[in-house]
Design a protein around this motif. Sequence first.
Motif, PDB file in Angstrom:
ATOM      1  N   ALA A  26      39.140  29.869  51.485  1.00  7.25           N
ATOM      2  CA  ALA A  26      38.519  31.228  50.822  1.00  7.25           C
ATOM      3  C   ALA A  26      38.675  31.129  49.393  1.00  7.25           C
ATOM      4  O   ALA A  26      39.316  30.128  48.821  1.00  7.25           O
ATOM      5  CB  ALA A  26      39.570  32.376  51.535  1.00  7.25           C
ATOM      6  N   VAL A  27      38.299  32.282  48.748  1.00 13.50           N
ATOM      7  CA  VAL A  27      38.432  32.147  47.295  1.00 13.50           C
ATOM      8  C   VAL A  27      39.264  33.790  47.142  1.00 13.50           C
ATOM      9  O   VAL A  27      39.022  34.604  47.944  1.00 13.50           O
ATOM     10  CB  VAL A  27      37.083  32.542  46.343  1.00 13.50           C
ATOM     11  N   ALA A  28      40.137  33.948  46.000  1.00 18.47           N
ATOM     12  CA  ALA A  28      40.892  35.067  45.661  1.00 18.47           C
ATOM     13  C   ALA A  28      40.878  34.929  44.250  1.00 18.47           C
ATOM     14  O   ALA A  28      41.275  33.977  43.363  1.00 18.47           O
ATOM     15  CB  ALA A  28      42.160  34.966  46.402  1.00 18.47           C
ATOM     16  N   THR A  29      40.505  36.129  43.719  1.00 14.36           N
ATOM     17  CA  THR A  29      40.572  36.368  42.220  1.00 14.36           C
ATOM     18  C   THR A  29      41.362  37.637  41.485  1.00 14.36           C
ATOM     19  O   THR A  29      41.017  38.652  42.318  1.00 14.36           O
ATOM     20  CB  THR A  29      39.150  36.460  41.728  1.00 14.36           C
ATOM     21  N   THR A  36      52.287  36.678  42.358  1.00 12.51           N
ATOM     22  CA  THR A  36      51.145  37.172  43.194  1.00 12.51           C
ATOM     23  C   THR A  36      50.011  36.445  42.866  1.00 12.51           C
ATOM     24  O   THR A  36      49.249  36.047  43.959  1.00 12.51           O
ATOM     25  CB  THR A  36      51.334  38.665  43.511  1.00 12.51           C
ATOM     26  N   VAL A  37      50.094  36.445  41.817  1.00 15.09           N
ATOM     27  CA  VAL A  37      48.337  35.640  41.308  1.00 15.09           C
ATOM     28  C   VAL A  37      48.510  34.219  41.586  1.00 15.09           C
ATOM     29  O   VAL A  37      47.552  33.736  42.278  1.00 15.09           O
ATOM     30  CB  VAL A  37      48.089  36.102  39.866  1.00 15.09           C
ATOM     31  N   ARG A  42      46.124  31.975  44.574  1.00 15.20           N
ATOM     32  CA  ARG A  42      45.422  30.755  44.628  1.00 15.20           C
ATOM     33  C   ARG A  42      45.945  29.769  45.612  1.00 15.20           C
ATOM     34  O   ARG A  42      45.159  29.258  46.467  1.00 15.20           O
ATOM     35  CB  ARG A  42      45.639  30.249  43.185  1.00 15.20           C
ATOM     36  N   ARG A  43      46.998  29.642  45.820  1.00 14.99           N
ATOM     37  CA  ARG A  43      47.606  28.795  46.940  1.00 14.99           C
ATOM     38  C   ARG A  43      47.281  29.337  48.459  1.00 14.99           C
ATOM     39  O   ARG A  43      46.627  28.482  49.011  1.00 14.99           O
ATOM     40  CB  ARG A  43      49.304  28.949  46.903  1.00 14.99           C
ATOM     41  N   ARG A  93      49.110  47.069  37.371  1.00 16.94           N
ATOM     42  CA  ARG A  93      47.879  47.389  38.566  1.00 16.94           C
ATOM     43  C   ARG A  93      47.109  46.072  38.561  1.00 16.94           C
ATOM     44  O   ARG A  93      46.442  45.896  37.475  1.00 16.94           O
ATOM     45  CB  ARG A  93      47.288  48.539  38.382  1.00 16.94           C
ATOM     46  N   GLY A  94      47.060  45.514  39.439  1.00 21.34           N
ATOM     47  CA  GLY A  94      45.913  44.304  39.584  1.00 21.34           C
ATOM     48  C   GLY A  94      45.308  44.499  40.659  1.00 21.34           C
ATOM     49  O   GLY A  94      45.186  44.790  41.689  1.00 21.34           O
ATOM     50  N   TRP A  95      43.817  43.791  40.428  1.00 25.60           N
ATOM     51  CA  TRP A  95      42.643  44.104  41.440  1.00 25.60           C
ATOM     52  C   TRP A  95      42.388  42.713  42.108  1.00 25.60           C
ATOM     53  O   TRP A  95      42.179  41.841  41.192  1.00 25.60           O
ATOM     54  CB  TRP A  95      41.558  44.825  40.878  1.00 25.60           C
ATOM     55  N   LEU A  96      42.487  42.789  43.125  1.00 25.48           N
ATOM     56  CA  LEU A  96      42.023  41.532  44.130  1.00 25.48           C
ATOM     57  C   LEU A  96      40.735  41.391  44.522  1.00 25.48           C
ATOM     58  O   LEU A  96      40.496  42.430  45.211  1.00 25.48           O
ATOM     59  CB  LEU A  96      43.085  41.105  45.229  1.00 25.48           C
ATOM     60  N   ASP A  97      39.930  40.578  44.397  1.00 25.25           N
ATOM     61  CA  ASP A  97      38.883  40.076  44.820  1.00 25.25           C
ATOM     62  C   ASP A  97      38.773  38.820  45.722  1.00 25.25           C
ATOM     63  O   ASP A  97      38.992  37.914  45.328  1.00 25.25           O
ATOM     64  CB  ASP A  97      37.728  39.921  43.725  1.00 25.25           C
ATOM     65  N   SER A  98      38.534  39.089  47.186  1.00 24.92           N
ATOM     66  CA  SER A  98      38.763  37.827  48.141  1.00 24.92           C
ATOM     67  C   SER A  98      37.445  37.827  48.829  1.00 24.92           C
ATOM     68  O   SER A  98      36.884  38.893  49.303  1.00 24.92           O
ATOM     69  CB  SER A  98      39.948  37.987  48.771  1.00 24.92           C
TER      70      SER A  98
END
Length: 405
Positions: free
Chosen positions: A254-257, A241-242, A246-247, A276-281
């Motif tokens: 956009a940006v996604a982290t 998913t990470v 990026r893709r 558990r992962g946190w996405l900042d987009s």
Amino acid sequence: MSFHSMWAELLPVGRSSASGGYRRYAWTGADADCRAWFRQQAEARGLAYEVDRNGNQWAWLGDPAAGNAVVTGSHLDSVPDGGAFDGPLGVVSAFAALDELRGRGARLTRPLGIVNFGDEEGARFGLACVGSRLTAGALTVEQAHRLTDGDGVTLPQAMEAAGYDPDGIGPDPERLARIGAFVELHVEQGRALDLSGDRVGIASAIWPHGRWRFDFRGEANHAGTTRLADRRDPMPSYAETVLAARREAELAGAVATFGKIAVEPNGVNAIPSLVRGWLDSRAADQASLDTVVTAIEKAAREYAAAHGVDLTVERESFTPVVEFDHALRDELALILSGDTELRVPVLGTGAGHDAGILSGRVPTAMLFVRNPTGVSHSPAEHATEDDCVAGVSALADVLEGLART
Ligand code: HGY
Ligand code: MN
Ligand code: MN
Ligand code: MN
């Protein structure tokens, strides 16, 4: 007191000797030290000092009850291992600009306020701009009381331990009604000014941005004895998913982290039960942000299914696009056009700010100061003293121009 000496005084507060980065988290000892510094600066200048119901600090020249105040300031807290400038530059520059106005003998006909908004980064409780959101009514008391840090300490417990009353928090419309203009000076978190060769810029907008929590739930098991075919391991679907984030961000412009992860039971020799992962987009427009987050979530669900793990996705926070007040923005440009030495471009930003929360409720604008590294949320964040002083002078011009009308 000069910008330089104020800066030198604040610099060591909450700084890690190892990395040179900052750990100024809300309601901790470092936060208390920053707050003590703010109060000392206010009282040393004979300003009326107060802490509002949400723990934000204010310093006033003139009586805010007169209304139509011109307010400037920012925040003093940091992200984990953050830089020295993100937040503090706006607060130190506010006091230095006031000193400059006094040095000029400026005649101000409106109250002038300096503010330190609490918990802007959300580094401890996971939600950005808590102090300004509470004041603006953009965060309910119930939501705030539920905020919990990584050690299970709730926001009310942390506030109480720091000597603040968590039962007093809530919207403060009367306070906002007294503000005629809010101008936040901030180090640029990017390289636009470095590339254009300018010291100071005016913000046009803040991109829409949000935080989403992805919970991949599998089955804890022995790392050594469990056959690959028998595993329900959530880690591979998180990792895929990470890469998808990026893709998809590149495709959507956009940006996604994924910058934060929590693993249970978090043992080297244990297949995780939970990742558990946190996405900042963030994206320049809402449609692109919707596209990228939808695509990331779709990919994550496919990966989770392929590994036999369950996925829940929850949006934890969201800030819609902020178009700063055009009239105020144009007024700043007009005021600063008087300084022929200074060309002041207008630029957008992907970073959130307290100004973004106040915008729409109070006429709000932002000034950016050049960051030659473009790096932020890192000890490598930087601004030269010359550019900081140019920022102070521009802020003083803006405050004088606004507070004289
Ligand atoms: O996350 C942000 O954009 C801000 O620095 N809190
Ligand atoms: Mn920040
Ligand atoms: Mn900031
Ligand atoms: Mn305009």
